[in-house]
Motif scaffolding. Structure first.
Motif, PDB file in Angstrom:
ATOM      1  N   HIS A 142      40.895  41.856  39.163  1.00 33.00           N
ATOM      2  CA  HIS A 142      40.884  42.805  40.284  1.00 33.00           C
ATOM      3  C   HIS A 142      42.009  43.831  40.158  1.00 33.00           C
ATOM      4  CE1 HIS A 142      38.267  40.260  43.236  1.00 33.00           C
ATOM      5  NE2 HIS A 142      37.747  40.366  42.025  1.00 33.00           N
ATOM      6  N   ALA A 143      41.796  44.972  40.782  1.00 32.31           N
ATOM      7  CA  ALA A 143      42.751  46.086  40.700  1.00 32.31           C
ATOM      8  C   ALA A 143      44.150  45.671  41.173  1.00 32.31           C
ATOM      9  CB  ALA A 143      42.239  47.237  41.568  1.00 32.31           C
ATOM     10  N   GLU A 144      44.195  44.927  42.283  1.00 32.34           N
ATOM     11  CA  GLU A 144      45.495  44.539  42.853  1.00 32.34           C
ATOM     12  C   GLU A 144      46.237  43.604  41.909  1.00 32.34           C
ATOM     13  OE1 GLU A 144      42.409  44.262  44.045  1.00 32.34           O
ATOM     14  OE2 GLU A 144      42.395  44.048  46.213  1.00 32.34           O
ATOM     15  N   LEU A 145      45.503  42.626  41.340  1.00 24.60           N
ATOM     16  CA  LEU A 145      46.152  41.701  40.404  1.00 24.60           C
ATOM     17  C   LEU A 145      46.633  42.457  39.170  1.00 24.60           C
ATOM     18  CD1 LEU A 145      46.962  38.791  39.815  1.00 24.60           C
ATOM     19  CD2 LEU A 145      44.771  38.491  38.656  1.00 24.60           C
ATOM     20  N   ASN A 146      45.803  43.363  38.671  1.00 22.23           N
ATOM     21  CA  ASN A 146      46.233  44.154  37.511  1.00 22.23           C
ATOM     22  C   ASN A 146      47.480  44.977  37.833  1.00 22.23           C
ATOM     23  OD1 ASN A 146      44.580  43.396  35.392  1.00 22.23           O
ATOM     24  ND2 ASN A 146      42.923  44.767  36.029  1.00 22.23           N
ATOM     25  N   ALA A 147      47.533  45.565  39.023  1.00 21.69           N
ATOM     26  CA  ALA A 147      48.715  46.357  39.390  1.00 21.69           C
ATOM     27  C   ALA A 147      49.954  45.457  39.445  1.00 21.69           C
ATOM     28  CB  ALA A 147      48.497  47.061  40.725  1.00 21.69           C
ATOM     29  N   ILE A 148      49.796  44.261  39.969  1.00 20.98           N
ATOM     30  CA  ILE A 148      50.944  43.330  40.025  1.00 20.98           C
ATOM     31  C   ILE A 148      51.363  42.947  38.605  1.00 20.98           C
ATOM     32  CG2 ILE A 148      51.608  40.975  40.698  1.00 20.98           C
ATOM     33  CD1 ILE A 148      49.851  41.455  43.275  1.00 20.98           C
ATOM     34  N   PRO A 175      41.879  43.612  49.894  1.00 23.89           N
ATOM     35  CA  PRO A 175      42.097  42.551  48.894  1.00 23.89           C
ATOM     36  C   PRO A 175      41.332  41.256  49.193  1.00 23.89           C
ATOM     37  CG  PRO A 175      44.195  43.462  49.648  1.00 23.89           C
ATOM     38  CD  PRO A 175      43.120  44.027  50.550  1.00 23.89           C
ATOM     39  N   CYS A 176      40.909  40.583  48.153  1.00 26.54           N
ATOM     40  CA  CYS A 176      40.260  39.269  48.290  1.00 26.54           C
ATOM     41  C   CYS A 176      41.335  38.182  48.459  1.00 26.54           C
ATOM     42  CB  CYS A 176      39.392  38.980  47.069  1.00 26.54           C
ATOM     43  SG  CYS A 176      40.365  38.529  45.605  1.00 26.54           S
ATOM     44  N   ASN A 177      40.897  36.956  48.679  1.00 25.63           N
ATOM     45  CA  ASN A 177      41.853  35.853  48.890  1.00 25.63           C
ATOM     46  C   ASN A 177      42.710  35.576  47.662  1.00 25.63           C
ATOM     47  OD1 ASN A 177      39.312  34.885  47.779  1.00 25.63           O
ATOM     48  ND2 ASN A 177      40.201  32.839  47.892  1.00 25.63           N
ATOM     49  N   GLU A 178      42.122  35.721  46.469  1.00 28.15           N
ATOM     50  CA  GLU A 178      42.916  35.452  45.251  1.00 28.15           C
ATOM     51  C   GLU A 178      44.009  36.503  45.102  1.00 28.15           C
ATOM     52  OE1 GLU A 178      42.853  32.833  43.345  1.00 28.15           O
ATOM     53  OE2 GLU A 178      41.185  31.927  44.430  1.00 28.15           O
ATOM     54  N   CYS A 179      43.681  37.758  45.345  1.00 27.98           N
ATOM     55  CA  CYS A 179      44.692  38.814  45.261  1.00 27.98           C
ATOM     56  C   CYS A 179      45.707  38.668  46.390  1.00 27.98           C
ATOM     57  CB  CYS A 179      44.043  40.192  45.272  1.00 27.98           C
ATOM     58  SG  CYS A 179      43.163  40.532  43.737  1.00 27.98           S
ATOM     59  N   ALA A 180      45.246  38.198  47.559  1.00 27.06           N
ATOM     60  CA  ALA A 180      46.185  37.983  48.673  1.00 27.06           C
ATOM     61  C   ALA A 180      47.274  37.001  48.259  1.00 27.06           C
ATOM     62  CB  ALA A 180      45.431  37.480  49.903  1.00 27.06           C
ATOM     63  N   LYS A 181      46.882  35.955  47.548  1.00 29.19           N
ATOM     64  CA  LYS A 181      47.893  34.977  47.088  1.00 29.19           C
ATOM     65  C   LYS A 181      48.909  35.654  46.186  1.00 29.19           C
ATOM     66  CE  LYS A 181      44.335  31.457  46.684  1.00 29.19           C
ATOM     67  NZ  LYS A 181      43.664  30.562  45.710  1.00 29.19           N
ATOM     68  N   LYS A 220      35.257  46.705  52.498  1.00 28.21           N
ATOM     69  CA  LYS A 220      33.853  46.794  52.069  1.00 28.21           C
ATOM     70  C   LYS A 220      33.036  45.553  52.423  1.00 28.21           C
ATOM     71  CE  LYS A 220      31.076  48.367  48.171  1.00 28.21           C
ATOM     72  NZ  LYS A 220      30.991  48.660  46.744  1.00 28.21           N
ATOM     73  N   TYR A 221      33.685  44.380  52.354  1.00 27.69           N
ATOM     74  CA  TYR A 221      32.944  43.127  52.598  1.00 27.69           C
ATOM     75  C   TYR A 221      33.647  42.307  53.695  1.00 27.69           C
ATOM     76  CZ  TYR A 221      30.839  44.415  48.130  1.00 27.69           C
ATOM     77  OH  TYR A 221      30.183  45.086  47.121  1.00 27.69           O
ATOM     78  N   PRO A 222      33.688  42.837  54.935  1.00 33.43           N
ATOM     79  CA  PRO A 222      34.471  42.164  55.990  1.00 33.43           C
ATOM     80  C   PRO A 222      33.967  40.772  56.347  1.00 33.43           C
ATOM     81  CG  PRO A 222      33.134  43.933  56.922  1.00 33.43           C
ATOM     82  CD  PRO A 222      33.004  44.046  55.440  1.00 33.43           C
ATOM     83  N   ASP A 223      32.670  40.510  56.102  1.00 34.60           N
ATOM     84  CA  ASP A 223      32.116  39.204  56.481  1.00 34.60           C
ATOM     85  C   ASP A 223      32.168  38.174  55.358  1.00 34.60           C
ATOM     86  OD1 ASP A 223      31.534  40.257  58.986  1.00 34.60           O
ATOM     87  OD2 ASP A 223      29.621  41.073  58.270  1.00 34.60           O
ATOM     88  N   SER A 224      32.695  38.540  54.205  1.00 40.31           N
ATOM     89  CA  SER A 224      32.742  37.582  53.086  1.00 40.31           C
ATOM     90  C   SER A 224      33.844  36.551  53.325  1.00 40.31           C
ATOM     91  CB  SER A 224      32.992  38.314  51.767  1.00 40.31           C
ATOM     92  OG  SER A 224      34.316  38.789  51.727  1.00 40.31           O
ATOM     93  N   GLU A 225      33.650  35.365  52.754  1.00 41.12           N
ATOM     94  CA  GLU A 225      34.661  34.306  52.862  1.00 41.12           C
ATOM     95  C   GLU A 225      35.974  34.794  52.259  1.00 41.12           C
ATOM     96  OE1 GLU A 225      34.258  31.365  54.444  1.00 41.12           O
ATOM     97  OE2 GLU A 225      32.339  32.224  55.028  1.00 41.12           O
ATOM     98  N   SER A 279      41.493  35.949  53.023  1.00 43.02           N
ATOM     99  CA  SER A 279      42.568  36.881  52.705  1.00 43.02           C
ATOM    100  C   SER A 279      43.297  37.310  53.982  1.00 43.02           C
ATOM    101  CB  SER A 279      41.980  38.108  51.990  1.00 43.02           C
ATOM    102  OG  SER A 279      42.954  39.084  51.827  1.00 43.02           O
ATOM    103  N   LYS A 280      42.553  37.674  55.008  1.00 41.15           N
ATOM    104  CA  LYS A 280      43.172  38.124  56.270  1.00 41.15           C
ATOM    105  C   LYS A 280      44.017  37.009  56.879  1.00 41.15           C
ATOM    106  CE  LYS A 280      39.967  41.858  57.210  1.00 41.15           C
ATOM    107  NZ  LYS A 280      38.735  42.334  57.813  1.00 41.15           N
ATOM    108  N   LYS A 281      43.489  35.771  56.767  1.00 39.61           N
ATOM    109  CA  LYS A 281      44.220  34.621  57.304  1.00 39.61           C
ATOM    110  C   LYS A 281      45.554  34.441  56.560  1.00 39.61           C
ATOM    111  CE  LYS A 281      43.129  29.680  57.547  1.00 39.61           C
ATOM    112  NZ  LYS A 281      41.978  28.760  57.496  1.00 39.61           N
ATOM    113  N   LEU A 282      45.502  34.489  55.241  1.00 33.73           N
ATOM    114  CA  LEU A 282      46.715  34.305  54.426  1.00 33.73           C
ATOM    115  C   LEU A 282      47.725  35.432  54.657  1.00 33.73           C
ATOM    116  CD1 LEU A 282      45.422  33.210  50.897  1.00 33.73           C
ATOM    117  CD2 LEU A 282      46.817  31.866  52.479  1.00 33.73           C
TER     118      LEU A 282
END
Ligand SMILES: Nc1ccn([C@H]2C[C@H](O)[C@@H](COP(=O)(O)O)O2)c(=O)n1
Ligand SMILES: [Zn+2]
Length: 165
Positions: free
Chosen positions: A81-87, A106-112, A128-133, A138-141
């Motif tokens: 993912h873009a965020e992980l690559n940037a990190i 960001p997804c949950n993996e990138c959130a971590k 883009k995908y607000p209803d996805s797990e 991610s929002k919770k984390l």
């Protein structure tokens, strides 16, 4: 003599850094969703950029770009993912207290990874995908880690420039 005034319609910092995230997204070979990210410190200095793509040395001509099928036959098993690559592209620079500009929430993996890197604020263009797990977790984390979330305030700015639909 007439006094020459400075320009007033220059880019804000937010427009500038989200613009760089959008430009980075244009490097992505994903046929469906191109995501870009830009990480900036408190002095408005760019620390890193990234976009979604296959891992280094893994041919993006041989790996799948499918969205559906068995896990092994889809892009989701392989793409970074873009965020992980940037990190990961930050090349040892500290990301503590930095701001991440990203074109997609960001997804949950990138959130971590965002949390562990010490990023303190995420400014995103689109959820883009607000209803996805992945987004819900991610929002919770990110909330638990007290990371500030902000939706980019003026997406039509980029739509007008034809940089964003
Ligand atoms: N925050 C995100 C969300 C997604 N990505 C990447 C992962 C895939 O390459 C693409 C999403 O594809 P879709 O399911 O929309 O066909 O975007 C990312 O880098 N960062
Ligand atoms: Zn992700």
């Amino acid at each position: 003599m007439e006094h020459v005034m400075k320009r007033r319609d220059y880019l804000t910092w937010e427009e500038y850094f989200m613009g760089i995230a959008l430009l980075s997204a244009q490097r992505s070979k994903d046929p469906n969703t191109q995501v870009g990210a830009c990480i900036v410190n408190g002095n408005n200095i760019i620390l890193s950029t990234g976009y979604n793509g296959m891992p280094k040395g893994c041919s993006d001509d041989q790996l799948p770009w499918e969205r559906e099928g068995g896990f092994e036959d889809t892009k989701y098993a392989y793409v970074c993912h873009a965020e992980l690559n940037a990190i990961l592209n930050s090349d040892g620079r500290s990301l503590a207290d930095s701001i991440l500009y990203v074109t997609c929430f960001p997804c949950n993996e990138c959130a971590k990874a965002i949390i562990q890197a010490g990023i303190k604020k995420v400014i995103y263009l689109e959820d883009k995908y607000p209803d996805s797990e992945a987004t819900k977790v991610s929002k919770k984390l990110l909330a638990m880690a007290q990371i500030t979330l902000k939706k980019f305030s003026n997406p039509s700015f980029f739509a007008d420039l034809s940089l964003y639909k």
